[in-house]
Design a protein around this motif. Structure first.
Motif, PDB file in Angstrom:
ATOM      1  N   ILE A   1       0.829  -1.204   0.000  1.00 10.82           N
ATOM      2  CA  ILE A   1       0.000   0.000   0.000  1.00 10.82           C
ATOM      3  C   ILE A   1       0.864   1.256   0.000  1.00 10.82           C
ATOM      4  O   ILE A   1       0.780   2.090  -0.911  1.00 10.82           O
ATOM      5  N   VAL A   2       1.703   1.411   1.031  1.00  8.02           N
ATOM      6  CA  VAL A   2       2.500   2.636   1.135  1.00  8.02           C
ATOM      7  C   VAL A   2       3.505   2.716  -0.011  1.00  8.02           C
ATOM      8  O   VAL A   2       3.621   3.749  -0.677  1.00  8.02           O
ATOM      9  N   TRP A   3       4.245   1.643  -0.241  1.00 12.61           N
ATOM     10  CA  TRP A   3       5.211   1.643  -1.339  1.00 12.61           C
ATOM     11  C   TRP A   3       4.538   1.453  -2.695  1.00 12.61           C
ATOM     12  O   TRP A   3       4.911   2.084  -3.672  1.00 12.61           O
ATOM     13  N   GLY A   4       3.552   0.586  -2.751  1.00 14.75           N
ATOM     14  CA  GLY A   4       2.937   0.277  -4.042  1.00 14.75           C
ATOM     15  C   GLY A   4       2.043   1.372  -4.578  1.00 14.75           C
ATOM     16  O   GLY A   4       2.033   1.653  -5.782  1.00 14.75           O
TER      17      GLY A   4
ATOM     18  N   THR B   1      15.613  17.575   5.204  1.00 14.69           N
ATOM     19  CA  THR B   1      15.695  16.140   4.917  1.00 14.69           C
ATOM     20  C   THR B   1      14.794  15.365   5.862  1.00 14.69           C
ATOM     21  O   THR B   1      14.380  15.863   6.916  1.00 14.69           O
ATOM     22  N   VAL B   2      14.501  14.117   5.476  1.00 11.13           N
ATOM     23  CA  VAL B   2      13.741  13.193   6.326  1.00 11.13           C
ATOM     24  C   VAL B   2      14.674  12.048   6.693  1.00 11.13           C
ATOM     25  O   VAL B   2      14.899  11.134   5.892  1.00 11.13           O
ATOM     26  N   PRO B   3      15.258  12.066   7.880  1.00  7.61           N
ATOM     27  CA  PRO B   3      16.265  11.055   8.233  1.00  7.61           C
ATOM     28  C   PRO B   3      15.733   9.629   8.212  1.00  7.61           C
ATOM     29  O   PRO B   3      16.412   8.707   7.755  1.00  7.61           O
ATOM     30  N   LEU B   4      14.532   9.424   8.708  1.00 13.81           N
ATOM     31  CA  LEU B   4      13.970   8.076   8.810  1.00 13.81           C
ATOM     32  C   LEU B   4      12.754   7.969   7.899  1.00 13.81           C
ATOM     33  O   LEU B   4      11.695   8.526   8.183  1.00 13.81           O
ATOM     34  N   GLY B   5      12.925   7.263   6.781  1.00 18.54           N
ATOM     35  CA  GLY B   5      11.821   7.070   5.854  1.00 18.54           C
ATOM     36  C   GLY B   5      10.974   5.862   6.217  1.00 18.54           C
ATOM     37  O   GLY B   5      11.354   5.032   7.053  1.00 18.54           O
TER      38      GLY B   5
ATOM     39  N   VAL C   1       2.467   6.803  12.353  1.00 22.92           N
ATOM     40  CA  VAL C   1       2.893   8.042  11.707  1.00 22.92           C
ATOM     41  C   VAL C   1       3.402   9.042  12.744  1.00 22.92           C
ATOM     42  O   VAL C   1       4.411   9.732  12.529  1.00 22.92           O
ATOM     43  N   THR C   2       2.715   9.122  13.878  1.00 23.43           N
ATOM     44  CA  THR C   2       3.168  10.009  14.947  1.00 23.43           C
ATOM     45  C   THR C   2       4.545   9.593  15.453  1.00 23.43           C
ATOM     46  O   THR C   2       5.400  10.445  15.761  1.00 23.43           O
ATOM     47  N   THR C   3       4.777   8.284  15.532  1.00 22.41           N
ATOM     48  CA  THR C   3       6.089   7.785  15.963  1.00 22.41           C
ATOM     49  C   THR C   3       7.176   8.179  14.974  1.00 22.41           C
ATOM     50  O   THR C   3       8.261   8.639  15.366  1.00 22.41           O
ATOM     51  N   TYR C   4       6.896   8.005  13.680  1.00 23.24           N
ATOM     52  CA  TYR C   4       7.862   8.424  12.654  1.00 23.24           C
ATOM     53  C   TYR C   4       8.160   9.923  12.758  1.00 23.24           C
ATOM     54  O   TYR C   4       9.329  10.352  12.691  1.00 23.24           O
ATOM     55  N   ASN C   5       7.120  10.723  12.917  1.00 29.78           N
ATOM     56  CA  ASN C   5       7.315  12.181  13.002  1.00 29.78           C
ATOM     57  C   ASN C   5       8.125  12.572  14.232  1.00 29.78           C
ATOM     58  O   ASN C   5       8.986  13.476  14.173  1.00 29.78           O
TER      59      ASN C   5
ATOM     60  N   GLU D   1       9.532   2.337   5.669  1.00 31.64           N
ATOM     61  CA  GLU D   1       9.855   1.089   4.988  1.00 31.64           C
ATOM     62  C   GLU D   1       9.174  -0.065   5.735  1.00 31.64           C
ATOM     63  O   GLU D   1       8.808   0.073   6.909  1.00 31.64           O
ATOM     64  N   PRO D   2       8.964  -1.217   5.078  1.00 33.61           N
ATOM     65  CA  PRO D   2       8.096  -2.265   5.641  1.00 33.61           C
ATOM     66  C   PRO D   2       8.530  -2.816   6.988  1.00 33.61           C
ATOM     67  O   PRO D   2       7.681  -3.036   7.862  1.00 33.61           O
ATOM     68  N   ILE D   3       9.838  -3.049   7.186  1.00 29.77           N
ATOM     69  CA  ILE D   3      10.263  -3.712   8.420  1.00 29.77           C
ATOM     70  C   ILE D   3       9.968  -2.844   9.637  1.00 29.77           C
ATOM     71  O   ILE D   3       9.331  -3.286  10.611  1.00 29.77           O
ATOM     72  N   LEU D   4      10.415  -1.597   9.601  1.00 33.39           N
ATOM     73  CA  LEU D   4      10.199  -0.716  10.751  1.00 33.39           C
ATOM     74  C   LEU D   4       8.722  -0.368  10.908  1.00 33.39           C
ATOM     75  O   LEU D   4       8.230  -0.218  12.039  1.00 33.39           O
ATOM     76  N   PHE D   5       8.013  -0.233   9.794  1.00 31.17           N
ATOM     77  CA  PHE D   5       6.574   0.005   9.870  1.00 31.17           C
ATOM     78  C   PHE D   5       5.887  -1.162  10.581  1.00 31.17           C
ATOM     79  O   PHE D   5       4.999  -0.961  11.425  1.00 31.17           O
ATOM     80  N   GLY D   6       6.284  -2.393  10.252  1.00 32.03           N
ATOM     81  CA  GLY D   6       5.721  -3.566  10.924  1.00 32.03           C
ATOM     82  C   GLY D   6       6.060  -3.599  12.400  1.00 32.03           C
ATOM     83  O   GLY D   6       5.221  -3.960  13.237  1.00 32.03           O
ATOM     84  N   VAL D   7       7.294  -3.204  12.750  1.00 35.09           N
ATOM     85  CA  VAL D   7       7.698  -3.172  14.159  1.00 35.09           C
ATOM     86  C   VAL D   7       6.876  -2.153  14.936  1.00 35.09           C
ATOM     87  O   VAL D   7       6.374  -2.432  16.035  1.00 35.09           O
ATOM     88  N   PHE D   8       6.716  -0.958  14.378  1.00 32.14           N
ATOM     89  CA  PHE D   8       5.937   0.082  15.056  1.00 32.14           C
ATOM     90  C   PHE D   8       4.464  -0.333  15.187  1.00 32.14           C
ATOM     91  O   PHE D   8       3.840  -0.110  16.234  1.00 32.14           O
ATOM     92  N   THR D   9       3.915  -0.918  14.140  1.00 28.38           N
ATOM     93  CA  THR D   9       2.515  -1.355  14.192  1.00 28.38           C
ATOM     94  C   THR D   9       2.322  -2.417  15.264  1.00 28.38           C
ATOM     95  O   THR D   9       1.379  -2.368  16.054  1.00 28.38           O
TER      96      THR D   9
END
Length: 214
Positions: free
Chosen positions: A79-82, A171-175, A152-156, A177-185
């Motif tokens: 979804i996010v990447w695709g 710049t956005v230091p931390l983009g 999203v709040t965690t990423y921000n 990506e699936p692995i970290l998104f899965g960990v945060f979720t």
């Protein structure tokens, strides 16, 4: 008057064969009519003796962590990447991501939890809405939207801290990506599940205390 002839005593082999037949007939009949209500309780330790699988059994909490991480990453990948390059609004993309995560949770992840549960219902604690009913699909979607908002709040927050240290505000230091998104979720999901268990325990203790004081 003729005497009645006595019946010859049954041989030991005949009696044992008849008893063996009756015993096995009763066992088969009990097995056919066995239900959860009339079956004796069996401990988890006893069930593990007859369960197929390797010696290194994976703990239930580890299975839950890996499943939630995996499917969170899958949703991010597709979804996010695709769809990220096709959806112009970031808000719309996040809403679509939340809806997709809710459907995946309700139709796939929760059903896997139910399928691998030993015994039945053992994995209910890893689901926000454990009951299998189409009524809970919208609730799972709303819950997934909450999880996406928290991710999203965690990423921000992480990016704000990193930018504060580096000073590179363009710049956005931390983009994403699936692995970290899965960990945060998974992390936020486990946190909310822990809050749910704590709230239920508090309500249960309050009811028990009120019942004692009556």
């Amino acid at each position: 008057m003729a005497k009645k002839q006595k019946q010859p005593p049954k041989k030991a082999e005949e009696r044992s064969a008849a008893d063996y037949y009756k015993l096995n007939t009763k066992a088969v009949d009990d097995l056919i009519h066995a239900t959860e209500e009339n079956s004796p309780p069996v401990s988890k330790e006893e069930l593990r003796k007859y369960r197929a699988g390797g010696r290194l059994a994976m703990a239930d909490w580890l299975k839950a962590v890996l499943l939630k991480m995996w499917f969170g990453g899958v949703v991010c990948y597709f979804i996010v990447w695709g769809l990220g390059m096709y959806v112009g609004s970031q808000l719309d993309l996040l809403v679509i991501t939340g809806i997709a995560l809710g459907f995946v949770t309700d139709l796939i992840t929760n059903n896997i939890f139910r399928f691998i549960a030993k015994p039945k219902g053992a994995n209910d604690c890893w689901m926000m809405f454990p009951k299998k009913n189409y009524v809970f699909l919208p609730l799972n979607v709303l819950y997934a939207l909450l999880l996406v908002f928290c991710v999203v709040t965690t990423y921000n927050a992480i990016n704000a801290v990193l930018v504060g240290f580096s000073g590179a505000r363009d710049t956005v230091p931390l983009g994403v990506e699936p692995i970290l998104f899965g960990v945060f979720t998974m992390g936020w999901d486990m946190l909310f599940l822990g809050c749910k268990r704590l709230a239920r325990r508090m309500v249960s203790d309050a009811k028990a205390s009120a019942a004692k004081n009556k």
